[in-house]
Design an enzyme around this catalytic site. Sequence first.
Site, short mmCIF file in Angstrom:
data_model
loop_
_atom_site.label_atom_id
_atom_site.label_comp_id
_atom_site.label_asym_id
_atom_site.label_seq_id
_atom_site.Cartn_x
_atom_site.Cartn_y
_atom_site.Cartn_z
N SER A 70 0.83 -1.21 0.00
CA SER A 70 0.00 0.00 0.00
C SER A 70 0.86 1.26 0.00
O SER A 70 0.58 2.23 -0.71
CB SER A 70 -0.92 0.00 1.22
OG SER A 70 -1.87 -1.03 1.15
N GLN A 177 -1.02 -8.94 -6.12
CA GLN A 177 -1.59 -10.28 -6.21
C GLN A 177 -0.88 -11.18 -7.23
O GLN A 177 -1.03 -12.40 -7.20
CB GLN A 177 -3.08 -10.20 -6.57
CG GLN A 177 -3.96 -9.65 -5.47
CD GLN A 177 -4.07 -10.58 -4.27
OE1 GLN A 177 -3.94 -11.78 -4.39
NE2 GLN A 177 -4.31 -10.01 -3.10
N SER A 195 4.22 -6.72 -2.67
CA SER A 195 4.18 -6.94 -1.22
C SER A 195 4.79 -8.29 -0.90
O SER A 195 4.49 -9.30 -1.55
CB SER A 195 2.74 -6.88 -0.72
OG SER A 195 2.68 -7.14 0.66
N CYS A 320 -8.25 -5.78 3.44
CA CYS A 320 -8.12 -4.37 3.82
C CYS A 320 -9.47 -3.69 3.99
O CYS A 320 -9.54 -2.53 4.37
CB CYS A 320 -7.28 -3.62 2.77
SG CYS A 320 -5.60 -4.24 2.63
#
Length: 375
Positions: A70, A177, A195, A320
């Site tokens: 993020s 993803q 991430s 989230c």
Amino acid sequence: MIYLDYSATTPMSSYALETYNQVATDFFANSRSLHREGLESDDVLSLSRRTIAELLSVRQNEIYFTGSGSEATFLALSGLAFANQHKGKTIITTAGEHHSVHQTMSYLKDHGFHIIHVPVNEYGQVSTDSLRSVLSEDTILVSIAHANSEIGTVQDLVSLGELLQENGILFHSDCVQTFGKLPIPTHLLTSASFSAHKCYGPKGVGAAYLNSDTHWEPFFQGTTHEFGFRAGTVDVPAIAAFAAAIDEYSPLVAEDMKRLTHYRQLVLDAFQGENRIYFEGHPTNRLPFHISMRMKGIEGQLVMLECSRKGFAISTGSACRVGDSHPSNTMMSLGRSIEEAHELVRITFGRWTTEEEVYKLINNLKQLLIEIKGV
């Protein structure tokens, strides 16, 4: 508990954990320090950066480590927008982006940028025609996720990227993803975000790719960490574990995606002809390990809680969004009703999912259809 929520987070691999422990023990020094220990820590950081850069086929100086995917998204998008605002103030995205993109767009809107949402089809895909229809001379930046975390649809970044490249427009993609799982066409992207905890690495670590030929503006003025991209002492042990996790999984990923595609098909076949089950997202252009489904007339939260009670960890959508009672932006952008949007559940498989667990899930879902009466 059978864990089937790999799109929310993945367990760290043993190799990543061992790497973290070793680096935290032997290379704990600040990588900006000029003594020997600091230089050794910086060597580990450089090696980790090179590992991730090589996987993405980009230059080492184009990878910037952050505290999350993020944060990588916010810093990349804001950095590109402010640096190029003299060329225009219009930014294009979709209504189905991750919450971090929406937060960034809201921030940029408050600072004078014009945000446009490009329409998507029934599967959540952006076509080149729909994207072309909203482009203008004032458009400077487009942000479209590689894969939607809620419905699993994968975008055709190649065709979209070629269109934007032809028009000289910057292109960012949230690849959280897909990183380490699907090929990412970085040669057509200006920037991307990743991430660690989505690919068997630690939480609290992310990375951004920024094309070195593109001008960007640092959000934190005057910082020297990560080439000025992010303030704060770099977490070298976590970054090393991130690189170790992705380096370990990379040779295994092709075979693993085949296995997980098979598991997904087992679920689809088990409910073929069941008129109370609806599968969302594109049937083929999608994350291989991802199932997005609705039970007609049954709240997704109820399905999730009942599955949890019976020993299965699944999700109602993006992790989230937990605690957010509003219907999914993604589902609403597909034209679903508020009631249908609230029916959504997400089941995602991963490295340690077994076929036996998938069959147990199928039996559990069938039993739920009997126990819970929908419309």
